[in-house]
Design an enzyme around this catalytic site. Sequence first.
Site, mmCIF file in Angstrom:
data_model
loop_
_atom_site.group_PDB
_atom_site.id
_atom_site.type_symbol
_atom_site.label_atom_id
_atom_site.label_comp_id
_atom_site.label_asym_id
_atom_site.label_seq_id
_atom_site.Cartn_x
_atom_site.Cartn_y
_atom_site.Cartn_z
ATOM 1 N N SER A 187 -8.904 -0.158 6.731
ATOM 2 C CA SER A 187 -8.863 -1.059 7.878
ATOM 3 C C SER A 187 -7.442 -1.244 8.401
ATOM 4 O O SER A 187 -7.241 -1.868 9.424
ATOM 5 C CB SER A 187 -9.444 -2.432 7.492
ATOM 6 N N LYS A 197 0.801 -1.226 0.000
ATOM 7 C CA LYS A 197 0.000 0.000 0.000
ATOM 8 C C LYS A 197 0.836 1.281 0.000
ATOM 9 O O LYS A 197 0.356 2.338 -0.428
ATOM 10 C CB LYS A 197 -0.938 0.009 1.207
#
Length: 328
Positions: free
Chosen positions: A79, A54
């Site tokens: 999350s 990410k």
Amino acid sequence: MTYAISYDDILSAANQIAGVAVRTPLIESPALNDRVGGRVFIKPENLQRVGAFKFRGAYNRLSRLTDAEKACGVVAFSSGNHAQGIAHAAELLGIKATIVMPKDAPELKLANTRGFGAEVVLYDRYNEDREAVAGRVVGDSGATVVPPYNDPFIMAGQGTVGLEIAQDLEAMGVTPDQAVINCGGGGLCSGAYMALYKHFPELNGYVVEPEAFDDVTRSLESGTIEQVDFGARSVCDALLTPSAGDLTFPIMKDLGLKGITVSDDEALDAVAYAAIRMKLVGEPGGVASLGALLSGKFEAKDKTTVVVISGGNIEPAQLQACLERSVT
């Protein structure tokens, strides 16, 4: 059809993140090769900054903000792994970051996000809409909302995973038969497979999801974006997205990707196998692709397969429990 990103956008992202993001290696495990009867290359994005792929998309997105946009800060919802990626990229670039995270997010991911200097706003994922919460947080601040996958710069940044795989395989003179990549909202799969198919057009590509979050698998079968059933649960917290994005899905569909699902037990077994046999720490959602390989969800014998381990941010207690599972 015109897509949200092009191969050139992925090349641009590679230049943008060069020297900041880690260029993770392609590695082989003789034990894994012997087990499946083929050749397997692992792309260990658990070794990336923040422990997950990410960071690539996060840095590509935030580093392209104007000075005026940087001054207003960013808001993201996640999350955990996108949260950490945005928080760390913002830290490096001197940008104020606020992250909307579910109350039941793993403590490690909450702590790491705060540790990178971001403000965390908690919400109830089962009774509140995270995008609506993010909108309230933005208010009239002028902050830029950075979604976890449905954004061209995010998609292109994640696409550098596939670009690096292709470049490394070509340098070795290896043509892969197939690849398996974990899928939540499709940011990684859309970008990475766009790059991989550019180099290897005959590749068979698979997206891997938890059984209860098989929306992309169903979407690829139906041709339209499907939703996850309300109240679905899985230990693969990194992959718990409600649906694919309207920017990511057309790419995955038109590339002809196929869906595979794994059970929670198969994901946990893969955590154990990666740690014990390969000395790689992965989180359940990060090794779902490995779980699909180990459980025989597709044929790997006499084939060359690429497996992406997308993240390694696992709670210590959960890792310990996985290590106590029987590994074969």
